[in-house]
Design an enzyme around this catalytic site. Structure first.
Site, PDB file in Angstrom:
ATOM      1  N   LEU A  47     -12.791 -13.486   0.682  1.00 18.67           N
ATOM      2  CA  LEU A  47     -12.266 -14.297   1.793  1.00 18.67           C
ATOM      3  C   LEU A  47     -12.223 -13.458   3.071  1.00 18.67           C
ATOM      4  CD1 LEU A  47      -9.382 -16.167  -0.074  1.00 18.67           C
ATOM      5  CD2 LEU A  47     -11.448 -17.209   0.880  1.00 18.67           C
ATOM      6  N   CYS A  67      -1.643  -9.235   2.376  1.00 10.96           N
ATOM      7  CA  CYS A  67      -2.495  -8.962   1.212  1.00 10.96           C
ATOM      8  C   CYS A  67      -3.939  -8.547   1.463  1.00 10.96           C
ATOM      9  CB  CYS A  67      -2.467 -10.168   0.282  1.00 10.96           C
ATOM     10  SG  CYS A  67      -0.816 -10.379  -0.417  1.00 10.96           S
ATOM     11  N   LYS A 111      -8.514 -11.334  -8.856  1.00 10.68           N
ATOM     12  CA  LYS A 111      -7.583 -11.547  -7.743  1.00 10.68           C
ATOM     13  C   LYS A 111      -7.963 -10.657  -6.547  1.00 10.68           C
ATOM     14  CE  LYS A 111      -4.294 -12.466  -5.106  1.00 10.68           C
ATOM     15  NZ  LYS A 111      -4.149 -13.704  -4.380  1.00 10.68           N
ATOM     16  N   THR A 113       0.858  -1.190   0.000  1.00 13.39           N
ATOM     17  CA  THR A 113       0.000   0.000   0.000  1.00 13.39           C
ATOM     18  C   THR A 113       0.892   1.237   0.000  1.00 13.39           C
ATOM     19  OG1 THR A 113      -1.639  -1.226   1.256  1.00 13.39           O
ATOM     20  CG2 THR A 113      -1.861   1.169   1.256  1.00 13.39           C
TER      21      THR A 113
HETATM   22  P1  NAD Z   1       7.827 -10.101  -1.119  1.00 15.32           P
HETATM   23  O1  NAD Z   1       8.076  -8.775  -0.544  1.00 15.32           O
HETATM   24  O2  NAD Z   1       8.047 -11.324  -0.282  1.00 15.32           O
HETATM   25  O3  NAD Z   1       8.738 -10.291  -2.431  1.00 15.32           O
HETATM   26  C1  NAD Z   1       8.909  -9.322  -3.407  1.00 15.32           C
HETATM   27  C2  NAD Z   1      10.375  -9.331  -3.846  1.00 15.32           C
HETATM   28  O4  NAD Z   1      10.518  -8.489  -4.995  1.00 15.32           O
HETATM   29  C3  NAD Z   1      11.341  -8.784  -2.786  1.00 15.32           C
HETATM   30  O5  NAD Z   1      12.293  -9.774  -2.459  1.00 15.32           O
HETATM   31  C4  NAD Z   1      11.977  -7.560  -3.460  1.00 15.32           C
HETATM   32  O6  NAD Z   1      13.331  -7.351  -3.111  1.00 15.32           O
HETATM   33  C5  NAD Z   1      11.815  -7.903  -4.930  1.00 15.32           C
HETATM   34  N1  NAD Z   1      11.875  -6.756  -5.841  1.00 15.32           N
HETATM   35  C6  NAD Z   1      11.246  -5.560  -5.745  1.00 15.32           C
HETATM   36  N2  NAD Z   1      11.546  -4.770  -6.810  1.00 15.32           N
HETATM   37  C7  NAD Z   1      12.389  -5.482  -7.597  1.00 15.32           C
HETATM   38  C8  NAD Z   1      13.050  -5.207  -8.847  1.00 15.32           C
HETATM   39  N3  NAD Z   1      12.902  -4.065  -9.490  1.00 15.32           N
HETATM   40  N4  NAD Z   1      13.848  -6.170  -9.366  1.00 15.32           N
HETATM   41  C9  NAD Z   1      14.014  -7.347  -8.725  1.00 15.32           C
HETATM   42  N5  NAD Z   1      13.414  -7.667  -7.549  1.00 15.32           N
HETATM   43  C10 NAD Z   1      12.604  -6.741  -6.990  1.00 15.32           C
HETATM   44  O7  NAD Z   1       6.344 -10.092  -1.691  1.00 15.32           O
HETATM   45  P2  NAD Z   1       5.379 -11.358  -1.927  1.00 15.32           P
HETATM   46  O8  NAD Z   1       4.675 -11.702  -0.662  1.00 15.32           O
HETATM   47  O9  NAD Z   1       6.119 -12.411  -2.671  1.00 15.32           O
HETATM   48  O10 NAD Z   1       4.276 -10.702  -2.873  1.00 15.32           O
HETATM   49  C11 NAD Z   1       4.546 -10.387  -4.221  1.00 15.32           C
HETATM   50  C12 NAD Z   1       3.246 -10.080  -4.938  1.00 15.32           C
HETATM   51  O11 NAD Z   1       2.414 -11.257  -4.933  1.00 15.32           O
HETATM   52  C13 NAD Z   1       2.398  -8.992  -4.269  1.00 15.32           C
HETATM   53  O12 NAD Z   1       1.754  -8.258  -5.284  1.00 15.32           O
HETATM   54  C14 NAD Z   1       1.371  -9.765  -3.467  1.00 15.32           C
HETATM   55  O13 NAD Z   1       0.170  -9.040  -3.312  1.00 15.32           O
HETATM   56  C15 NAD Z   1       1.140 -10.975  -4.347  1.00 15.32           C
HETATM   57  N6  NAD Z   1       0.707 -12.194  -3.627  1.00 15.32           N
HETATM   58  C16 NAD Z   1       1.290 -12.542  -2.444  1.00 15.32           C
HETATM   59  C17 NAD Z   1       0.918 -13.735  -1.814  1.00 15.32           C
HETATM   60  C18 NAD Z   1       1.543 -14.180  -0.506  1.00 15.32           C
HETATM   61  O14 NAD Z   1       1.113 -15.190   0.024  1.00 15.32           O
HETATM   62  N7  NAD Z   1       2.544 -13.490   0.032  1.00 15.32           N
HETATM   63  C19 NAD Z   1      -0.021 -14.574  -2.428  1.00 15.32           C
HETATM   64  C20 NAD Z   1      -0.579 -14.180  -3.647  1.00 15.32           C
HETATM   65  C21 NAD Z   1      -0.199 -12.994  -4.244  1.00 15.32           C
HETATM   66  C1  UGA Z   2      -4.661 -15.178   1.369  1.00 13.87           C
HETATM   67  C2  UGA Z   2      -5.570 -15.970   0.440  1.00 13.87           C
HETATM   68  O1  UGA Z   2      -6.134 -17.064   1.174  1.00 13.87           O
HETATM   69  C3  UGA Z   2      -4.807 -16.483  -0.769  1.00 13.87           C
HETATM   70  O2  UGA Z   2      -5.704 -17.120  -1.668  1.00 13.87           O
HETATM   71  C4  UGA Z   2      -4.132 -15.302  -1.476  1.00 13.87           C
HETATM   72  O3  UGA Z   2      -3.371 -15.762  -2.577  1.00 13.87           O
HETATM   73  C5  UGA Z   2      -3.237 -14.597  -0.488  1.00 13.87           C
HETATM   74  O4  UGA Z   2      -4.030 -14.142   0.640  1.00 13.87           O
HETATM   75  C6  UGA Z   2      -2.588 -13.366  -1.061  1.00 13.87           C
HETATM   76  O5  UGA Z   2      -3.053 -12.800  -2.016  1.00 13.87           O
HETATM   77  O6  UGA Z   2      -1.591 -13.001  -0.423  1.00 13.87           O
HETATM   78  P1  UGA Z   2      -2.897 -15.763   3.249  1.00 13.87           P
HETATM   79  O7  UGA Z   2      -3.058 -14.327   3.613  1.00 13.87           O
HETATM   80  O8  UGA Z   2      -1.536 -16.300   3.067  1.00 13.87           O
HETATM   81  O9  UGA Z   2      -3.689 -16.072   1.897  1.00 13.87           O
HETATM   82  O10 UGA Z   2      -3.605 -16.668   4.371  1.00 13.87           O
HETATM   83  P2  UGA Z   2      -5.141 -17.004   4.704  1.00 13.87           P
HETATM   84  O11 UGA Z   2      -5.226 -18.442   5.007  1.00 13.87           O
HETATM   85  O12 UGA Z   2      -6.065 -16.477   3.702  1.00 13.87           O
HETATM   86  O13 UGA Z   2      -5.359 -16.213   6.064  1.00 13.87           O
HETATM   87  C7  UGA Z   2      -5.399 -14.806   6.095  1.00 13.87           C
HETATM   88  C8  UGA Z   2      -5.738 -14.341   7.503  1.00 13.87           C
HETATM   89  O14 UGA Z   2      -7.104 -14.629   7.830  1.00 13.87           O
HETATM   90  C9  UGA Z   2      -4.894 -15.001   8.599  1.00 13.87           C
HETATM   91  O15 UGA Z   2      -4.540 -14.046   9.564  1.00 13.87           O
HETATM   92  C10 UGA Z   2      -5.844 -16.034   9.193  1.00 13.87           C
HETATM   93  O16 UGA Z   2      -5.544 -16.349  10.525  1.00 13.87           O
HETATM   94  C11 UGA Z   2      -7.176 -15.309   9.065  1.00 13.87           C
HETATM   95  N1  UGA Z   2      -8.336 -16.221   9.047  1.00 13.87           N
HETATM   96  C12 UGA Z   2      -8.509 -17.082   8.022  1.00 13.87           C
HETATM   97  C13 UGA Z   2      -9.265 -16.161  10.084  1.00 13.87           C
HETATM   98  O17 UGA Z   2      -9.120 -15.359  11.038  1.00 13.87           O
HETATM   99  N2  UGA Z   2     -10.352 -17.003  10.042  1.00 13.87           N
HETATM  100  C14 UGA Z   2     -10.546 -17.880   9.036  1.00 13.87           C
HETATM  101  O18 UGA Z   2     -11.567 -18.621   9.070  1.00 13.87           O
HETATM  102  C15 UGA Z   2      -9.602 -17.924   7.999  1.00 13.87           C
END
Ligand code: NAD
Ligand code: UGA
Length: 460
Positions: free
Chosen positions: A226, A275, A219, A93
């Site tokens: 959720l 997220c 997405k 954000t």
């Molecule tokens: P993260 O912060 O763990 O990883 C992002 C990485 O990108 C960092 O290591 C950073 O150093 C690198 N980076 C940034 N700018 C760069 C550049 N110009 N060149 C090379 N590397 C660069 O983030 P994340 O949790 O992996 O999330 C990434 C994206 O995926 C986000 O948009 C998030 O919303 C989405 N997403 C995350 C999850 C999750 O479970 N964490 C699940 C689904 C989607």
């Molecule tokens: C969530 C989504 O589930 C993924 O599909 C998505 O890809 C991801 O966000 C993303 O875009 O980053 P994540 O945040 O890793 O995944 O974990 P969740 O299992 O969704 O839990 C999210 C939060 O909700 C946690 O703090 C969990 O404890 C809470 N939660 C979940 C509750 O409090 N109650 C529930 O019944 C389920």
């Protein structure tokens, strides 16, 4: 070995690392390279201690690393070398300027687009894996076509739906893989390339396609839905506490209706993670941008209820412990935002710990995987904090246990032993409703679950 395709992923984080490890594991005929601007992260991916904890990840990385999975620092060279580029950089954000605290900060994303343009020496497919506001692909396309380059860049959207803690099984058996593309000749060709990749292990019927904007929006909407379920049940937990109803019983009765379903109905201290909040605020910002005020405020309330739940939880601790926490020792069991991860981004534990410290409580924080991150999150916050991994040592001498993460190990603790080592009267605040409340009450604890009647040894 000659590889059929050379794939690059920019961003070696929670998504880039595990998702590319899975592609490498399932597609031995493809070579996958993951790069990052953070060289320490790349070193960690190449070491025996991976930068993130995720059940099953280490095994897959060990099987593929050095064979068809590589973690590298030479971003420019890798852009030149590879034909297909996933972009999985973070999109937090925005904290400044227009849209601050609401919309996504796209600076990392845009920098990547410019790098791809600058260093490419051939045409490429560029795939958005990061979560982005609708129409971001358009900006990517504009940048990639801004120079009079003879190379063509086809932009696809392929959002990631894995959840932390279950990333490997989610990636191995995804409910769906979504690919958004243009319906042009080149768009369809690029789409077919990505379908071919996922078809190595994902059943055809689980690979769905759409236009790019639907894919980007789906997405955000999936995360919003959720999170909305979590806020819905949490809002009901507040009512349960006033009416002696039990939120777990209500959730069970409601969730058995197949139309509603039983997932994501666990009441607790609210959702955390990098997220949910970010993506909902992004959605809210988009709605405001398009002058859809009612829609924006509907979704904004999902975040508001989440904050309210955490405020309520802290206030319940304060009032149950006779209105003062000053000088009392509180053992926080769990700092990660959910079980089976060391990730603490937006963890409710951060807010709750800060509020308890403001009441001058002393905190002893325990977590099997997240203590390093917890120390970073609370650095600079005034107050006494200790970090002790062993839950028995952490609880000894404390006035209260506060369970903030649903780690399985907390269900199995010897609460007799813990009770003996604590200051009396001893309290448990179960922010995840995971332990046996009646048993703990019979041991002598005053037990305060979420959305259920408290079990108190005090009359009145
Ligand atoms: P993260 O912060 O763990 O990883 C992002 C990485 O990108 C960092 O290591 C950073 O150093 C690198 N980076 C940034 N700018 C760069 C550049 N110009 N060149 C090379 N590397 C660069 O983030 P994340 O949790 O992996 O999330 C990434 C994206 O995926 C986000 O948009 C998030 O919303 C989405 N997403 C995350 C999850 C999750 O479970 N964490 C699940 C689904 C989607
Ligand atoms: C969530 C989504 O589930 C993924 O599909 C998505 O890809 C991801 O966000 C993303 O875009 O980053 P994540 O945040 O890793 O995944 O974990 P969740 O299992 O969704 O839990 C999210 C939060 O909700 C946690 O703090 C969990 O404890 C809470 N939660 C979940 C509750 O409090 N109650 C529930 O019944 C389920």
């Amino acid at each position: 070995m000659k590889f059929k395709k050379k794939i690059l992923c920019i961003g070696a984080g929670y998504v880039g690392g595990p998702s590319m490890a899975m592609i490498a594991y399932k597609c031995p005929d493809y070579r996958i390279t993951v790069v990052d601007i953070n060289p320490e992260r790349i070193d960690a991916w190449n070491s025996s201690e991976l930068p993130i904890y995720e059940p099953g990840l280490e095994q897959i990385v060990k099987k593929t690393r050095g064979k068809n999975l590589f973690f590298a620092k030479d971003i420019e060279n890798q852009i030149k070398e590879n034909d297909i580029i996933f972009v999985s950089v973070h999109t937090p954000t925005k904290t400044y300027g227009t849209g601050a605290d609401m919309t996504a900060d796209l600076q990392y994303w845009e920098k990547t687009a410019r790098q791809i343009l600058k260093y490419s020496r051939s045409s490429k497919i560029v795939i958005e894996k990061s979560t982005l506001p609708v129409k971001t692909a358009l900006a990517m396309e504009k940048i990639l076509s801004s120079a009079k380059s003879k190379f063509k860049f086809e932009v696809l959207s392929n959002p990631e739906f894995m959840a932390e803690g279950t990333a490997i099984s989610d990636l191995e058996n995804p409910d769906r893989v979504l690919i958004g593309s243009h319906e042009t000749k080149n768009g369809l060709k690029a789409r077919a390339e990505l379908i071919k990749l996922y078809s190595h292990w994902v059943p055809k019927e689980n690979i769905i396609t759409s236009n790019i904007w639907s894919s980007e929006l789906s997405k955000l909407v999936a995360n919003a839905f959720l999170a909305q379920r979590v806020s819905s049940i949490n809002s009901i937990s507040a009512l349960c506490e006033k009416t002696d109803a039990d939120v777990s019983e209500v959730a069970k009765a409601v969730g058995m209706d197949k139309r509603i379903g039983d997932k994501f109905l666990k009441a607790g201290i609210g959702f955390g993670g990098s997220c949910f909040k970010k993506d909902i605020l992004n959605l809210v910002y988009l709605c405001r941008f398009y002058d859809l005020k009612e829609v924006a405020s509907y979704w904004e309330n999902v975040v508001r209820i989440n904050e309210y739940q955490q405020e309520r939880f802290v206030s319940n601790i304060l009032h149950s412990m006779f209105g003062t926490l000053a000088g009392k020792k509180i053992c926080i069991l769990g700092f990660a935002f959910k079980a089976d991860t060391g990730d603490t981004r937006e963890s409710p534990a951060i807010y709750i710990s800060q509020k308890l410290l403001m009441e001058h409580a002393e905190l002893i924080i325990s977590d099997p995987k997240a203590l390093k991150n917890a120390a970073v999150d609370l650095s600079g916050i005034k107050g006494k904090v200790k970090y002790i991994e062993d839950p028995y040592q952490a609880a000894a001498g404390c006035h209260a246990l506060v369970i903030l993460t649903d780690w399985d190990l907390y269900r199995k603790l010897d609460f007799h032993k813990i009770y003996k080592s604590m200051v009396k009267p001893a309290f448990i605040f179960d922010g995840r409703n995971i332990i046996d409340h009646k048993k703990c009450f019979s041991i002598g604890f005053n037990v305060h679950p979420v959305g259920k009647p408290a079990l108190s040894h005090f009359k009145v």
